[in-house]
Design a protein around this motif. Structure first.
Motif, mmCIF file in Angstrom:
data_model
loop_
_atom_site.group_PDB
_atom_site.id
_atom_site.type_symbol
_atom_site.label_atom_id
_atom_site.label_comp_id
_atom_site.label_asym_id
_atom_site.label_seq_id
_atom_site.Cartn_x
_atom_site.Cartn_y
_atom_site.Cartn_z
ATOM 1 N N MET A 56 0.817 -1.221 0.000
ATOM 2 C CA MET A 56 0.000 0.000 0.000
ATOM 3 C C MET A 56 0.845 1.262 0.000
ATOM 4 S SD MET A 56 -3.501 -0.020 1.831
ATOM 5 C CE MET A 56 -4.591 -0.100 0.484
ATOM 6 N N TYR A 102 -4.582 5.647 6.344
ATOM 7 C CA TYR A 102 -3.710 4.641 5.720
ATOM 8 C C TYR A 102 -2.231 4.914 6.011
ATOM 9 C CZ TYR A 102 -8.067 3.672 3.390
ATOM 10 O OH TYR A 102 -9.384 3.377 3.166
ATOM 11 N N LEU A 162 -8.089 -3.070 6.676
ATOM 12 C CA LEU A 162 -8.120 -1.667 6.252
ATOM 13 C C LEU A 162 -9.234 -0.886 6.939
ATOM 14 C CD1 LEU A 162 -7.443 -1.696 2.395
ATOM 15 C CD2 LEU A 162 -5.854 -1.246 4.261
ATOM 16 N N SER A 165 -13.701 2.139 4.069
ATOM 17 C CA SER A 165 -13.458 2.985 2.895
ATOM 18 C C SER A 165 -14.348 4.232 2.885
ATOM 19 C CB SER A 165 -13.676 2.187 1.609
ATOM 20 O OG SER A 165 -15.040 1.837 1.507
ATOM 21 N N ILE B 271 -3.763 0.957 9.059
ATOM 22 C CA ILE B 271 -3.768 -0.399 8.502
ATOM 23 C C ILE B 271 -3.456 -1.397 9.617
ATOM 24 C CG2 ILE B 271 -2.690 -1.944 6.828
ATOM 25 C CD1 ILE B 271 -2.093 0.623 5.155
#
Lengths: 184, 274
Positions: A56, A102, A162, A165, B271
């Motif tokens: 990522m 992230y 994760l 979103s 994450i």
């Protein structure tokens, strides 16, 4: 111009970290700073152990919190949806680091500024691929127009490890291993 | 933990805002006290805060760029409000030094400074509430910042203008007791909320439990002890200065520890931490 994004095929990634190295090399990053990072998740036990890798970088979100929060306007969205960073304007307040779920923006101690993946915008503008995409020997990474990627490969931006979103609407599509799927 | 510039910035700016809010409170009282020192002290605090905040920046020479995203960024707004607050305080001090006898202008300045202080604290809280750290995103941040402003502002006002305050101190103390008790009453709700949150929120709770439990306990002990001492100092016929100084020291120490904890236990959603 459509939103640019990445597609990552987790089912064929072997976790070799070539994408990570290529990115670090392209951006001449110092020790401990990575704009693209490969993480490995493992668990289970005999006879059902599991492992998967996740490569990522910045996800060039449709609603990037870093861009909204950046007080200087150093972070901005290009017409092609890439979240770019104008280092000249950056004051090193690190609010972008506190804003990205992230962990994409990094603080560059020596420069006193933040830095992040810009999808190798300079290469894209010349019609080339981002360094990480070209470096992947498994062809697990692709980039392009997000809608085209979705039509071609499918994929999801919601997997187990994760953040949801819905927070920033990331421009990433992942083909997850079954164990990485949300709700499994 | 390298957030000391932010700890000092937020505490000093909130203290300055608190001083102004209390000045407004006393202004609304009949025979409002005339605090000669409150505005200069608030000016000094906010000036220190602004200077120290530069040490947080990697490139402080370009600090002015931080005003470039006022339409979206709470950090931009925080800097704008802080700068405006500092300027208003400087103008107020100048008018005070010029010995103007215009009471309406003085009153206007007092209210304007109070509103600006209020906006500074609000924007400061919004900066953290718009991050991705569950421990900061909570409404508790807003409550904590205003409570800190009132407690520190109150202590500083008492220390700098005790004589002008006279017998009005008790009313302020009672309000402070309510503020602190309200903060403590909301604490379990905040911790339970974090415990029921995502992995980052639970990591914050774990940090509080495993590493910072003693500091948190000591923080509340100091704040509560400080409040009790401050009340005790008023109960006796003559104000007990020793008691008052101890109360002030305990309250300031408690708030500094509280802010240290705020930064120490903030864990980002990320994450693997969802």
């Amino acid at each position: 111009m459509g939103q640019k994004g990445f597609y990552f095929d987790m089912t064929i990634c072997i976790g070799c970290k070539t994408c990570q190295v290529a990115c670090k090399d392209k951006n001449e990053l110092p020790v401990e700073v990575l704009f693209r990072k490969v993480r490995t998740f493992e668990g289970g036990k005999y006879p059902k152990p599991w492992v998967y890798h996740l490569s990522m970088s910045c996800n060039h979100c449709a609603e990037p919190k870093c861009v909204k929060n950046c007080p200087t306007g150093a972070l901005y969205k290009r017409k092609d949806g890439i979240v770019a960073h104008n280092r000249e304007r950056c004051i090193g307040c690190q609010y972008c680091v506190w804003s990205c779920p992230y962990g994409a923006p990094n603080y560059l101690e020596e420069e006193g500024k933040s830095g992040k993946c810009d999808m190798c915008a300079d290469l894209i503008d010349k019609g080339k691929n981002p360094a990480c995409v070209d470096a992947c020997m498994m062809r697990a990474l692709h980039f392009g127009d997000l809608e085209e990627l979705k039509a071609k490969y499918g994929g999801t931006s919601n997997i187990k490890v994760l953040p949801d979103s819905g927070i920033t609407k990331p421009s990433i599509l992942i083909n997850p291993k079954p164990i990485a799927k949300k709700g499994v | 933990m390298g957030e000391w510039p932010l700890i000092i910035f937020t505490l000093a700016m909130q203290a300055a805002a608190g001083v102004c809010l209390w000045t407004v409170y006393f202004e609304t009282k009949k025979n409002g006290a005339d605090f000669r020192l409150s505005t200069p002290v608030a000016l000094g605090l906010s000036a220190v805060a602004m200077i120290v905040s530069l040490f947080h920046l990697g490139t402080p020479v370009k600090a002015i760029n931080s005003l470039s995203n006022l339409s979206n960024s709470w950090l931009s707004r925080e800097i704008l409000f802080s700068g405006t607050f500092l300027t208003l305080l400087a103008v107020s001090v100048f008018l005070q030094r010029a010995n103007l006898k215009n009471e309406r202008l003085k009153k206007f300045c007092t209210y304007l400074n109070g509103i600006a202080g209020c906006l500074v604290v609000f924007s400061m809280a919004m900066v953290y509430m718009n991050s991705i750290k569950p421990a900061w995103e909570s409404w508790n941040t807003l409550v904590d910042f205003y409570a800190t402003a009132l407690v520190l502002g109150g202590v500083i006002l008492v220390m700098s203008s005790r004589k002008e305050m006279g017998d009005k101190l008790l009313g302020m103390n009672l309000i402070l007791v309510v503020v602190v008790l309200l903060q403590i009453a909301l604490l379990p709700n905040f911790l339970v909320g974090l415990g029921a949150g995502n992995a980052a929120a639970q990591a914050s709770v774990k940090l509080i439990h495993d590493d910072y439990g003693a500091i948190m306990f000591l923080r509340w002990l100091l704040v509560l002890g400080g409040m009790i001492l401050m009340l005790l100092s008023q109960v006796r016929k003559k104000q007990d200065m020793g008691c008052l100084y101890m109360a002030a020291a305990a309250l300031v120490a408690g708030q500094v520890m509280g802010r240290y904890l705020f930064y120490a236990v903030g864990v980002a959603t990320g994450i693997g931490l969802v």
